[in-house]
Design a protein around this motif. Sequence first.
Motif, short mmCIF file in Angstrom:
data_model
loop_
_atom_site.label_atom_id
_atom_site.label_comp_id
_atom_site.label_asym_id
_atom_site.label_seq_id
_atom_site.Cartn_x
_atom_site.Cartn_y
_atom_site.Cartn_z
N GLN B 111 0.84 -1.05 0.00
CA GLN B 111 -0.07 0.12 0.14
C GLN B 111 1.02 1.25 -0.02
N LEU B 112 2.05 1.07 0.81
CA LEU B 112 2.85 2.48 0.86
C LEU B 112 3.38 2.68 -0.53
N CYS B 113 3.79 1.56 -1.23
CA CYS B 113 4.31 1.82 -2.59
C CYS B 113 3.35 2.36 -3.62
N ALA B 114 2.20 1.65 -3.56
CA ALA B 114 1.24 2.25 -4.47
C ALA B 114 0.84 3.77 -4.12
N ALA B 115 0.78 3.98 -2.89
CA ALA B 115 0.71 5.49 -2.52
C ALA B 115 1.77 6.44 -3.15
N GLY B 116 3.27 5.68 -2.77
CA GLY B 116 4.02 6.42 -3.36
C GLY B 116 4.14 6.74 -4.86
N PHE B 117 3.65 5.60 -5.63
CA PHE B 117 3.57 5.81 -7.01
C PHE B 117 2.73 6.84 -7.41
N LEU B 118 1.48 6.80 -6.59
CA LEU B 118 0.51 7.77 -7.07
C LEU B 118 1.16 9.31 -6.57
N VAL B 119 1.83 9.21 -5.76
CA VAL B 119 2.22 10.67 -5.47
C VAL B 119 3.04 11.18 -6.32
N ILE B 120 4.25 10.37 -6.63
CA ILE B 120 4.94 10.72 -7.84
C ILE B 120 4.37 11.29 -9.09
N THR B 168 -1.23 6.45 -18.99
CA THR B 168 -1.02 6.32 -17.47
C THR B 168 -2.14 6.56 -16.77
N GLY B 169 -2.93 7.27 -17.40
CA GLY B 169 -4.11 7.58 -16.44
C GLY B 169 -4.94 6.36 -16.32
N LEU B 170 -5.00 5.47 -17.31
CA LEU B 170 -5.85 4.15 -17.19
C LEU B 170 -4.92 3.35 -16.08
N HIS B 171 -3.81 3.43 -16.25
CA HIS B 171 -2.99 2.43 -15.40
C HIS B 171 -3.15 2.94 -14.06
N GLY B 172 -3.07 4.28 -13.81
CA GLY B 172 -3.16 5.00 -12.58
C GLY B 172 -4.52 4.52 -12.11
N PHE B 173 -5.63 4.53 -12.87
CA PHE B 173 -6.98 4.17 -12.39
C PHE B 173 -6.96 2.62 -11.85
N HIS B 174 -6.19 1.79 -12.52
CA HIS B 174 -6.00 0.60 -11.79
C HIS B 174 -5.19 0.39 -10.46
N VAL B 175 -4.31 1.43 -10.60
CA VAL B 175 -3.56 1.35 -9.16
C VAL B 175 -4.70 1.89 -8.10
N VAL B 176 -5.49 2.94 -8.33
CA VAL B 176 -6.34 2.88 -7.33
C VAL B 176 -7.20 1.96 -6.94
N ILE B 177 -7.88 1.24 -8.08
CA ILE B 177 -8.72 -0.14 -7.83
C ILE B 177 -7.91 -0.80 -6.86
N THR B 203 -6.43 -13.80 -1.34
CA THR B 203 -4.98 -12.96 -1.26
C THR B 203 -4.29 -13.34 -2.97
N GLU B 204 -4.46 -14.58 -3.28
CA GLU B 204 -3.61 -14.88 -4.27
C GLU B 204 -4.33 -14.08 -5.63
N LEU B 205 -5.68 -14.07 -5.67
CA LEU B 205 -6.21 -13.07 -6.63
C LEU B 205 -5.99 -11.93 -6.82
N VAL B 206 -6.00 -11.31 -5.55
CA VAL B 206 -5.60 -9.84 -5.49
C VAL B 206 -3.99 -9.79 -6.04
N GLY B 207 -3.47 -10.46 -5.30
CA GLY B 207 -1.93 -10.47 -5.82
C GLY B 207 -1.66 -10.72 -7.28
N LEU B 208 -2.54 -11.54 -7.95
CA LEU B 208 -2.60 -11.53 -9.66
C LEU B 208 -2.98 -10.25 -10.20
N TYR B 209 -3.93 -9.48 -9.63
CA TYR B 209 -4.37 -8.18 -10.22
C TYR B 209 -3.18 -7.26 -10.01
N TRP B 210 -2.53 -7.27 -8.84
CA TRP B 210 -1.49 -6.31 -8.60
C TRP B 210 -0.33 -6.46 -9.63
N HIS B 211 0.04 -7.63 -9.90
CA HIS B 211 1.07 -7.86 -10.54
C HIS B 211 0.58 -7.54 -11.87
#
Lengths: 134, 229, 571
Positions: B111-120, B168-177, B203-211
Amino acid sequence: MASDSTHLSHNHHVQPVGMYMKVFGALVVLMVATIAVAQVEALKEYSLLNNFIAMGIAVTKATLVVLFFMGVKFSSALTKIFVLLGFSWFFMLFFMFCDYFTRSWEPVPGWTGTSQETAMPRENRWSEGFDRLK
Amino acid sequence: MATEAAHGHDQQWLVHHQYEDYEQQSESYIVGMWAFLVTEIMFFGALFLAYVLYRWQYQPEFYLIHKDLDWVMGGINTTVLLFSSLAVALAVRCAMLQDRKGVLGWLTVTQLCAAGFLVIKYFEWSHKYHKGVWLGEGFKWGEGVTKYAQDVSANTAQLFYSLYYCMTGLHGFHVVIGIIVIGILMRMWFKNNPLVTKDYVPTELVGLYWHFVDLVWIFLYPLFYLMPR
Amino acid sequence: MSAVDIRTEEAPRHAPQPSYLQNGHTIKSWLLTGDHKRIAILYLISTGFFFFLGSIAAGAIRWQLTSPRGELMTLEVYNKMFSAHGVIMVFMFLVPTIPAVLGNFLVPIMIGARDLAFPRLNLASWYMYMVGGVLILVAMAMGGVDTGWTFYTPYSSIYSSSQVSLTLVGAFIVGFSSIFTGLNFIVTIHKMRAPGMTWDRLPLYIWSHYATSIIIILATPVVAITLLCVVLERAFRIGIFSPELGGDPVLFQHLFWFYSHPAVYIMVLPGMGIISELMSAFSRKPVFGYKFIAGSSLAIAAIGFLVWGHHMFVSSQSMYQGLVFSLLSFVVAVPSAIKVFNWTATMWKGSVRLQTPMIYALCFMGLFVVGGLTGLYLSTLATDVHLTATYFVVAHFHYVMVGGTILAYLGGLHFWWPKMTGRMYPDSWGKLSAIIIFVGFNLTFFPQFILGFLGMPRRYATYALAPQFQFYHILSTAGATVLGIGFLIPLFYLSWSLKHGPKAGKNPWGAKGLEWTVDSPPITTNFYETPIVDRPVYDYDPEEEERQFQIELDAEREMREKLAATRGGQD
């Protein structure tokens, strides 16, 4: 059968932490490599080669993520088929380039250059390169 | 090397009525998730196709425009996402071992990484926005962009930035989801919900999505930030 | 009907459970159901509603065209009317209807599963469908779209001032509903088959739904993002499809048809699956060339992805690509032809019973062949230049979509109606409606072939400069009226049958297949215990069936002779 996998079994093996670390290390190294290649002045002129290198590295990275982080290497044949299907079907879209690559072959009667600066030109401008910007 | 996970056939209570057994259920979930990711690939695919088309058509212009993007920022973001991917992979590993603290710890890192990504990302976008390099009629080109990029017509620059913002916007949207979904998952782990603590599949399914989110960025980064001449 | 599966005659080993219709009576029990059969019924009602709306728009179009000057509505309203017809019929009816209604109901039962793999996703799919549908309706209430269902740029992205964005968002959401259905089917067919239900024992209906689902998950996302780009184009001028900024409007057509041509197969493949079932069940014979029909479904799914360019022969795409697409379009006709020949061969020497579903199937065969063969005219580069965007095209795809998909849907609905509701409908009314639809359909659309060949362009509200077309237009409108009546008749007798129809029993047709071994209507979990499949698919014994058929025929003839004799005596 109820499930092809009951016999292949879903015996998901927990992989050692070291494997994840190694994969992560490889990913970072590859990322540094792709940045480095992009900075080499001597290579910059070779656009096509450079693109191939960049995409080659990206595909390698993606493969590492898919195989190890997403665990496809350890999953059932069915999952593997779906992964392959998805990534290969993506290239079906590029069948479209039959159109764009061959548009410049045909002479279009009456085509004048007036609208070329605004509309998408029928001729391939790749070869003109930077000359047209001068 | 590999140790067998502590899942046996004592999980019948987790199995929904339409399935025969746990194996069938978890395999269905994972195949289903992959089928969904296949649709995601095609979803992004159309934009990648548009990108390749216009890059091919306007390569010199795009090369000059891309110098305006900060490859260091992009590189930091790539590292952050790669690391978050590692964190999720380790979280899934902990979930298989039913190590609750490990899962929560690694998901927090994610979560911290994801937030960091969005901040940058936010800094990159807002920087452009203030220069007037934005979608729409008010697109301004010339002031504040690197001197190479100024040679390019504003129209082509706008086309480039449309692709940039869309992809990048569509990707960012996926990060938010992803952040939302991981948040829900963390809450379930935190509350000791047996649906996740006794069954590693969610947990595995969420992981797959995040990857997958990570995968998209692996391609976006060289395509936009490291364009060769 | 004597051909009853042995297993159905065993004494029930379980206490009877309420059928899926009886299991809960509140509205909530329907709206929050996970039961694939209830969701199928929800879809049946909602797609029926949208079909009704689309038909009204079609009626308005036909009415306008009865006079060369088109006095009924203004040109603008006419544009919105045919767009409404296209958008509703394609996105809200043809694409979802067979998979979401009959597929939802039957796929799990036919493979021996208790439900689809993801029941909640299935319900979500219905809600997405409704949300998208409501958005499209709201857009129509706020003024409608005038772009046609194809939303070609740059008209849709720059010039049109109608409700394009809202409609596109609606279509986008409906797309996800269809993705959810496809995803569900794929996983279900892979993972949920009963023991013994191997791939070569799958009914062809399942094979065609599998091929359809593959197309859905691979093609729909592409159009979803494309439509989203048009919305962004309208909102922000992003330029991807706009020549102003150096974008290519033809790229939109490429991406749109990358979905929308395979979507034609999304619409017709499930229909072909139904026809395979009907041909076998009413000829009492195994389907001829099972492997070829199954393989041709997959072949259509694969090759269907590579023919989209035949919609764009005159769109300024490269003529070299036109050549390739023309060739590939001929290739994709081959698997369809394989199916038609195999269905015909299935009937050969079979004990053909001309009951309602079979009449629909035979009508399908005739109309689909006409629709398919006229497609070859259109995939020929040279003739297409003449015929493109004329009524020839309109007639061609209505022969495939209405004559193919809708007739197959009605055939399937009549075939499985006793299974879905537990009641039979009057067979003679069914046959009557099938014949009226067949006649009305041909009367509507055959004149349009001639019109198109003579040069009547599609989408025109008037033809004042060519009043000689009026004759064909009036024929067509008259046919549309007959067709409309034909569609209404089943509505009445099927609703009537819900209360008053005779009870159907497990297997009213004497057909084979797992769905005929369960109760009519089925219980919520379909099976009392997981079935074990120990026999090949379409396990008919043609000789035994023929003997039985002869006995039935003789009995019928005797009865008729007796009747004639008594009547003769009275005279």
